[in-house]
Design a protein around this motif. Structure first.
Motif, PDB file in Angstrom:
ATOM      1  N   LEU C 109       0.859  -1.190   0.000  1.00  0.00           N
ATOM      2  CA  LEU C 109       0.000   0.000   0.000  1.00  0.00           C
ATOM      3  C   LEU C 109       0.889   1.232   0.000  1.00  0.00           C
ATOM      4  O   LEU C 109       2.046   1.175   0.408  1.00  0.00           O
ATOM      5  CB  LEU C 109      -0.896   0.003   1.239  1.00  0.00           C
ATOM      6  N   ALA C 115      -6.416   5.198   3.202  1.00  0.00           N
ATOM      7  CA  ALA C 115      -6.971   4.001   2.576  1.00  0.00           C
ATOM      8  C   ALA C 115      -7.793   4.388   1.340  1.00  0.00           C
ATOM      9  O   ALA C 115      -7.629   3.816   0.257  1.00  0.00           O
ATOM     10  CB  ALA C 115      -7.834   3.241   3.572  1.00  0.00           C
ATOM     11  N   PRO C 155      -2.230   3.505   6.018  1.00  0.00           N
ATOM     12  CA  PRO C 155      -1.892   2.076   6.100  1.00  0.00           C
ATOM     13  C   PRO C 155      -1.223   1.713   7.421  1.00  0.00           C
ATOM     14  O   PRO C 155      -1.519   0.669   7.999  1.00  0.00           O
ATOM     15  CB  PRO C 155      -0.951   1.876   4.915  1.00  0.00           C
ATOM     16  N   CYS C 158      -3.418   0.587  10.176  1.00  0.00           N
ATOM     17  CA  CYS C 158      -4.274  -0.573   9.956  1.00  0.00           C
ATOM     18  C   CYS C 158      -3.482  -1.850  10.237  1.00  0.00           C
ATOM     19  O   CYS C 158      -2.269  -1.888  10.067  1.00  0.00           O
ATOM     20  CB  CYS C 158      -4.773  -0.615   8.506  1.00  0.00           C
ATOM     21  N   GLN C 163      -4.810  -4.068   5.920  1.00  0.00           N
ATOM     22  CA  GLN C 163      -4.027  -3.535   4.801  1.00  0.00           C
ATOM     23  C   GLN C 163      -4.215  -4.397   3.560  1.00  0.00           C
ATOM     24  O   GLN C 163      -4.367  -3.881   2.447  1.00  0.00           O
ATOM     25  CB  GLN C 163      -2.545  -3.481   5.171  1.00  0.00           C
TER      26      GLN C 163
END
Ligand SMILES: Nc1ncnc2c1ncn2[C@@H]1O[C@H](COP(=O)(O)OP(=O)(O)O)[C@@H](O)[C@H]1O
Ligand SMILES: [Mg+2]
Lengths: 218, 214, 263
Positions: C109, C115, C155, C158, C163
């Motif tokens: 990511l 996100a 990210p 998370c 992710q």
């Protein structure tokens, strides 16, 4: 006793003009040095052999030779070609050379520091190379590179003291003048030390806070 | 031109003397500082941090003038060479203290525990585990700083130490060929730093930016 | 086995066909003449020991790795690589990549983007959707993987499983014809991996076409329509998952299965 201990502070005002010159020199050098650094970083990965060689030599000399020697090369060397830059201009040229060399290294390593998977992810979502650099690589490289670039700026603020050697009226030049007039060498140079430290220490602390802040989403 | 280069090259001795002395003295003086930074006594830790940070927050040239001109005004007269070595030793000490600290903190605590669990003696665990690992981090950083010190030693010319840069300056005056003369001396510095540069190749780039000196 | 040189128009409208894929590093043949075809809605799992060339093969399909030789066709697009001839143009590669989504073992990511932005950026830049449209669609996709609450999170905020689900949403956002998964749960704890697998299972039920490299044998058995076993750069066995797992015909498959089940 107290008045005696603090007597060096009387010399601070005489050095203020030097602080202005030092800060101006730092500002100019850091901006020019960054752009030179971009060019050198780009050149040092060029496919054109000559460009690459020139970039590497400029970087190696800029980082490898003492800054004082670079100053003399410009200030005392250019007149050999009938060019006579002022002391300030000579300092700008020599410092920019050195700052550019250090910046190039930071720029290159900051870009390298972005994991390979990032550009792969950009490729598989279909981005072209320009978009991938602009939206994915560069923003992350900047977060990595800003603190070391600012540390270079702090370093070069300190290096401006070397411009004393070619008569640029920065802090040390002002201090040396005061000292020869008053013969109070110790107090005058103590005042100079205080000025450098009082600018360097807070900015260094700011940079490490900024570093933590920038690393938050990396 | 060879004569000029030869005259300048005679300064290599003084340049190396300043660099090597400051490197050695600073490197040794930094050991107690590095340990003091891990001391239980808060005040001692704070004191060392202040010293280390203040020394590094003031340009070497300022320290050099403070020691050479300032101390002699206070009655402590030194030769230019002695003043240069003393100043650079103290500066090197504070950089080395930081370098040692980084090296020690890079060492994973588990390493010492693992070697203890394997039944190694303390001496063996230091000899085979701790020192080699710390040195892997510290060695290249010391080499990088050594190059910085070599370059910084050029400042000694401003207080009259007859080393490389001083000799180059007087040759530039005599011949009027500043560019050639200083290009030669720049090249000599580059050549002198080559061995250290090879060692420092492996330094982490961020540490390099933090400890670099011109 | 289909003739790899057959004209794509003559055969049934295959979704994806990678034929004669070979990748050599120096002398080493990491992928050795592998051919794989996949139909719309089909899920194919690739299993095999580490170093078998599974990742390399997957990465050749979307040209993250330039195959030494081979042809990849998706829909009407077809790109062939032959040794000694000109490498495919950037435009050709882009066309293939646009039809293929990929999910990495390490998520990849973009850490500096939220996100939502991770999912919307490419829609905006590649599909030229408006920011609003892209954000709306991204939000729907986050909802699809159960993470609408995380739309504004970065990210780093998370968990690994979250992710990876965001990464799946990011890949889906470009409406790919085929999804490639390279060990999507290997970097995750088993419980966390399960939430990722369940999202993938739902997507498969909804008709996603996918190639999944995985060591999750239960997932491979239950979700995939076909199983491919790779060893030393080659396909040694291919067929119905239950059949391969209960009665492998190749010695290497047997060895690999007992090792995987044994751990
Ligand atoms: N960039 C590379 N250079 C050299 N060899 C590679 C490279 N990438 C992969 N390989 C080799 O190719 C083989 C297949 O690797 P990989 O596709 O990652 O296997 P798998 O995903 O099945 O574990 C391995 O032997 C690996 O060492
Ligand atoms: Mg793999």
């Amino acid at each position: 006793m107290i008045t005696n201990l603090l007597s060096w502070t009387q010399y601070l005002p005489a050095l203020f003009s030097g602080v202005g010159v030092a800060l101006a020199l730092t500002g100019i050098v850091i901006v020019l040095g960054f752009f030179l650094g971009l060019l050198l970083a780009y050149g040092s990965v060029s496919k054109v052999r000559l460009v690459k060689a020139v970039a590497l030599v400029v970087v190696e000399v800029g980082r490898g030779a003492p800054l004082l020697v670079l100053l003399y090369i410009v200030y005392q060397g250019l007149p050999q070609f009938q060019l006579t830059p002022t002391a300030f201009a000579s300092a700008v040229i020599a410092f920019t050379w050195s700052a550019g060399a250090y910046s190039a290294e930071v720029i290159r390593t900051s870009i390298d520091a972005v994991p390979n998977g990032q550009s792969e992810a950009a490729i598989v979502v279909g981005m072209n190379r320009v978009d991938s650099f602009r939206f994915i690589i560069a923003p992350q490289a900047i977060r990595v590179g800003i603190p070391p670039l600012m540390n270079i700026a702090i370093q070069f603020f300190q290096f401006t003291s070397l411009a004393y050697a070619i008569t640029v009226p920065e802090i040390m030049q002002a201090a040396y003048f005061q000292a020869t007039v008053t013969f109070d060498y110790f107090s005058v140079f103590l005042a100079a030390a205080f000025l450098y430290a009082s600018i360097t220490i807070p900015t260094t602390m700011l940079v490490s806070r900024l570093e933590r802040h920038l690393a938050k989403h990396l | 031109m060879l004569g000029v280069a030869g005259y300048i090259a005679l300064g290599i001795g003084a340049t190396l003397l300043i660099t090597a002395s400051a490197f050695t003295v600073g490197g040794i003086l930094a050991l107690p500082l590095a340990l003091a930074q891990r001391s239980r006594f808060v005040l001692l830790r704070i004191f060392v941090r202040v010293v280390v940070n203040v020394v590094r927050a003031v340009p070497p040239l300022v320290w050099l003038f403070l020691v050479f001109f300032g101390f002699s005004e206070l009655g402590l007269r030194m030769s230019p060479l002695a003043a240069a070595i003393a100043t650079f030793s103290v500066i090197a000490m504070s950089y080395f203290a930081e370098i040692y600290r980084a090296g020690l903190s890079a060492l994973n605590r588990g390493q010492e525990e693992a070697s203890a669990a394997l039944g190694m003696s303390t001496i063996d665990s230091y000899r085979f585990i701790v020192v080699p690992q710390v040195f892997r981090v510290v060695g290249p950083m010391m080499a990088t700083y050594g190059i910085g010190l070599l370059k910084d030693s050029a400042l000694a010319s401003t207080i009259g130490v007859v080393e490389l840069t001083f000799r180059a300056g007087s040759q530039a005056q005599q011949t009027g060929q500043g560019l050639t003369v200083f290009a030669i001396v720049g090249l000599i510095y580059l050549l002198l730093s080559l061995p250290l540069a090879i060692v420092s190749r492996h330094v982490d780039s961020r540490l390099r930016a933090r400890f670099s000196v011109a | 086995m289909n003739d790899p040189l057959a004209n794509a128009d003559e055969t049934a409208p295959l979704f994806l066909r990678a034929s004669g894929i070979t990748k050599t590093y120096k002398e080493h043949r990491a992928v050795d003449n592998v051919t794989l075809e996949i139909d719309q809605g089909e899920v194919v799992s690739i299993i095999g020991p580490s170093g078998a060339g599974k990742s390399t093969f997957l990465r050749c399909i979307n040209f993250l790795e330039m195959p030494t030789e081979g042809t990849v066709s998706i829909g009407k697009e077809s790109v062939a690589v032959e040794p000694g001839s000109r490498p495919p143009s950037r435009g050709d590669l882009a066309a293939i990549r646009r039809s293929v989504g990929m999910v990495f073992q390490s998520f990849n990511l973009f850490p500096h983007l939220t996100a939502l932005r991770n999912i919307s950026l490419a829609q905006e830049r590649v599909l030229e959707r408006s920011r609003e449209e892209a954000d709306e669609r991204s939000y729907q996709l986050l909802k699809r993987v159960g993470l609408e609450a995380k739309s504004k999170a970065y990210p780093g905020q998370c968990s690994g499983g979250q992710q990876q689900r965001i990464a799946i949403a990011r890949a889906l956002a470009l409406d790919p014809l085929v999804m490639l998964f390279d060990e999507p749960t290997s970097a995750l704890d088993p419980e966390v991996g399960a939430e990722v697998l369940s999202v993938m299972r739902e997507l498969a039920d909804e008709g996603m076409t996918a190639i999944v490299v995985t060591h999750e044998m239960a997932f491979a058995r239950d979700v995939s329509d076909r199983m491919v076993v790779m060893v030393d750069g080659s396909v040694v066995e291919e067929g119905e998952p239950h059949k391969i797992m209960s009665d492998p015909s190749h010695e290497r498959t047997r060895k690999f299965l007992s090792a995987v089940v044994g751990r």
